[in-house]
Design an enzyme around this catalytic site. Structure first.
Site, PDB file in Angstrom:
ATOM      1  N   ASP A  49      29.055  66.533  60.470  1.00  0.00           N
ATOM      2  CA  ASP A  49      29.933  65.498  59.930  1.00  0.00           C
ATOM      3  C   ASP A  49      30.027  64.358  60.939  1.00  0.00           C
ATOM      4  O   ASP A  49      29.449  64.414  62.032  1.00  0.00           O
ATOM      5  CB  ASP A  49      31.304  66.064  59.570  1.00  0.00           C
ATOM      6  CG  ASP A  49      32.079  66.574  60.776  1.00  0.00           C
ATOM      7  OD1 ASP A  49      31.686  66.282  61.926  1.00  0.00           O
ATOM      8  OD2 ASP A  49      33.078  67.275  60.576  1.00  0.00           O
ATOM      9  N   LYS A 106      25.300  69.580  55.031  1.00  0.00           N
ATOM     10  CA  LYS A 106      26.541  69.705  55.805  1.00  0.00           C
ATOM     11  C   LYS A 106      27.500  70.679  55.123  1.00  0.00           C
ATOM     12  O   LYS A 106      28.048  71.584  55.770  1.00  0.00           O
ATOM     13  CB  LYS A 106      27.216  68.343  55.960  1.00  0.00           C
ATOM     14  CG  LYS A 106      28.533  68.390  56.729  1.00  0.00           C
ATOM     15  CD  LYS A 106      29.229  67.039  56.724  1.00  0.00           C
ATOM     16  CE  LYS A 106      29.771  66.705  55.352  1.00  0.00           C
ATOM     17  NZ  LYS A 106      30.559  65.451  55.335  1.00  0.00           N
TER      18      LYS A 106
END
Length: 209
Positions: free
Chosen positions: A149, A130
């Site tokens: 996220d 991420k």
């Protein structure tokens, strides 16, 4: 879906302009690119706007490029696990700072961004898929990368892209959801990097990074 597309049409110009800003940021010096990496080290479980403020203060004081962890940590109180993240910043700096100069762009293969993401995940403490995707998007290389996220995952569940929000994301799970997101983006004709900013703007009312 209709409301999403309507929102996109309203914010499309602004979103594209912001992505152009990201592309232009890569043309700046290596210290700027490094500061974007540090921003992404800070953001997990923290407010992005506050993390950005912290990075700007660290740049202004010079601590981002020369400070020890104990000098950096008071400036990043907005980030969880601030002492650990201060260490992550210093560890990353050690990889890219040679003889007083920064050389981070040399580690970015513009022709193979997936390979570049793998390198950052494997070599930079505090950076997972991420964060690496976020970093690369913020310097203009996010067209084929998903920033998964919790907010993005929630939206993907709401739109039926995934059945449930995973409790954790292994590499294989991340790549699997990223592939599903790519298919979704093609279906609705919104590029993946634009969709991320679109989801953000719907939740916060503004476009950031």
């Amino acid at each position: 879906m209709k409301s999403l597309l309507e929102h996109y049409n309203r914010r499309k110009k602004e979103i594209k302009s912001r992505l152009k800003d990201f592309e232009d940021s890569y043309k700046k010096n290596d210290k700027h690119v490094f500061s974007e990496l540090c921003f992404c080290i800070l953001t997990p479980q923290a407010e992005a706007v506050e993390c950005d403020k912290a990075i700007k203060k660290l740049k202004k004081t010079g601590l981002l490029f020369n400070g020890y962890p104990e000098a950096i940590s008071p400036y990043i109180k907005s980030a969880r696990f601030l002492n650990k993240k201060a260490e992550f910043i210093v560890n990353a700096r050690g990889l890219f700072k040679k003889n007083g100069c920064f050389s981070i762009k040399s580690y970015i293969d513009e022709k193979d961004i997936s390979k570049t993401r793998e390198w950052f995940v494997k070599n930079i403490k505090g950076i997972g898929y991420k964060e690496a995707s976020h970093f690369l998007r913020n310097i203009g290389f996010g067209k084929d990368l998903a920033i998964l996220d919790v907010h993005i995952l929630k939206n993907l569940k709401d739109y039926g892209v995934i059945n449930k929000i995973p409790k954790s994301l292994t590499k294989n799970e991340y790549i699997r959801i990223e592939s599903k997101l790519k298919d979704f983006c093609k279906k609705i004709n919104i590029p993946m990097d634009e969709l991320d900013l679109l989801f953000w703007s719907r939740e916060t009312g503004f476009i950031f990074k």
